[in-house]
Design an enzyme around this catalytic site. Sequence first.
Site, short mmCIF file in Angstrom:
data_model
loop_
_atom_site.label_atom_id
_atom_site.label_comp_id
_atom_site.label_asym_id
_atom_site.label_seq_id
_atom_site.Cartn_x
_atom_site.Cartn_y
_atom_site.Cartn_z
N GLU A 40 1.00 -1.26 0.15
CA GLU A 40 -0.13 -0.21 -0.14
C GLU A 40 0.75 1.14 -0.05
O GLU A 40 1.88 1.42 0.52
CB GLU A 40 -0.92 0.10 1.14
CG GLU A 40 -1.83 1.33 1.41
CD GLU A 40 -2.49 1.20 2.69
OE1 GLU A 40 -3.66 1.74 2.83
OE2 GLU A 40 -1.95 0.47 3.84
N LYS A 106 -9.61 2.95 -2.42
CA LYS A 106 -10.17 2.16 -0.90
C LYS A 106 -11.18 2.56 -0.44
O LYS A 106 -11.50 3.78 -0.36
CB LYS A 106 -8.63 2.38 0.11
CG LYS A 106 -8.76 1.86 1.16
CD LYS A 106 -7.52 2.44 2.02
CE LYS A 106 -7.50 1.68 3.50
NZ LYS A 106 -6.22 2.14 4.18
N CYS A 140 -5.62 -3.02 2.55
CA CYS A 140 -5.36 -2.77 3.83
C CYS A 140 -6.54 -2.90 4.97
O CYS A 140 -7.05 -3.95 5.24
CB CYS A 140 -4.47 -1.67 4.26
SG CYS A 140 -3.47 -1.78 5.77
#
Length: 257
Positions: A40, A106, A140
């Site tokens: 990430e 995200k 994540c």
Amino acid sequence: MKVAVLQSPLAWENVEENKKQFIKQLNEIQQDVDLVVLPEMFTSGFTMQPERVYMTMEDEFLAHLTEIANQKNMAIIGSVVIKENQQFFNRLLFIEPSKELHYYDKRHLFSLAGEEKVYTAGQNRIIVNYKGWRICPLVCYDLRFPVFARNSKAEYDLLIYVASWPDQRIYAWDTIIKARAIENMSYVIGVNRCGSDENNNVYSGHSQVIDYMGKYLIEPLVGQQVATVSLDLGLQNKARDRFGFLRDADQFSIDLK
């Protein structure tokens, strides 16, 4: 499909240094690899100062990555900070050897660090069809939300998480990522960074690859490493047909508003 995971330290908010590092690592891959997974925010580290490190979708570096993907006949995946329409995104890029680019913003922003205050959340996950595989790439903190990753009607064959997951919560990473493989009957790849950052976070890494039954194909890695693994779609499909866990799962929809 042969996959390489690149677990590397990141130079804090030093975009040029990180670019050089990953270009070097990608160019050094000698094996026939179909897919390379980076962490990430691999050009900056997980920063809440996007104005210092952002790039646009027209950045020369993305064009350079696209050329590497094309020349080496391998897809490249990882997230970077992107500025678009006066907003910042933690954007996962999936670059195919054909030069086709897919991206996912995200969805679950890490409120503990205030990520939602400086980045704009994405709305929908994506499924990328690549070399006969249906791939679901996430980022994540998405890992903590099983509903978003649910493999309803066996929509995907491979689930990928790119991360900056620190050691103080690494036990959660190891536990949850294995659960995602088991509950979704899917290969799961998790690629985390290593090293440390300016917020006193330490990252040992623990990048790993798990099969559809929850068995390690690559056990959690520690420190800077490049590891490769071969995934067999036929074996996964046979297991899904035999056990039928996905057929028995509850069906539901998610309100993303």
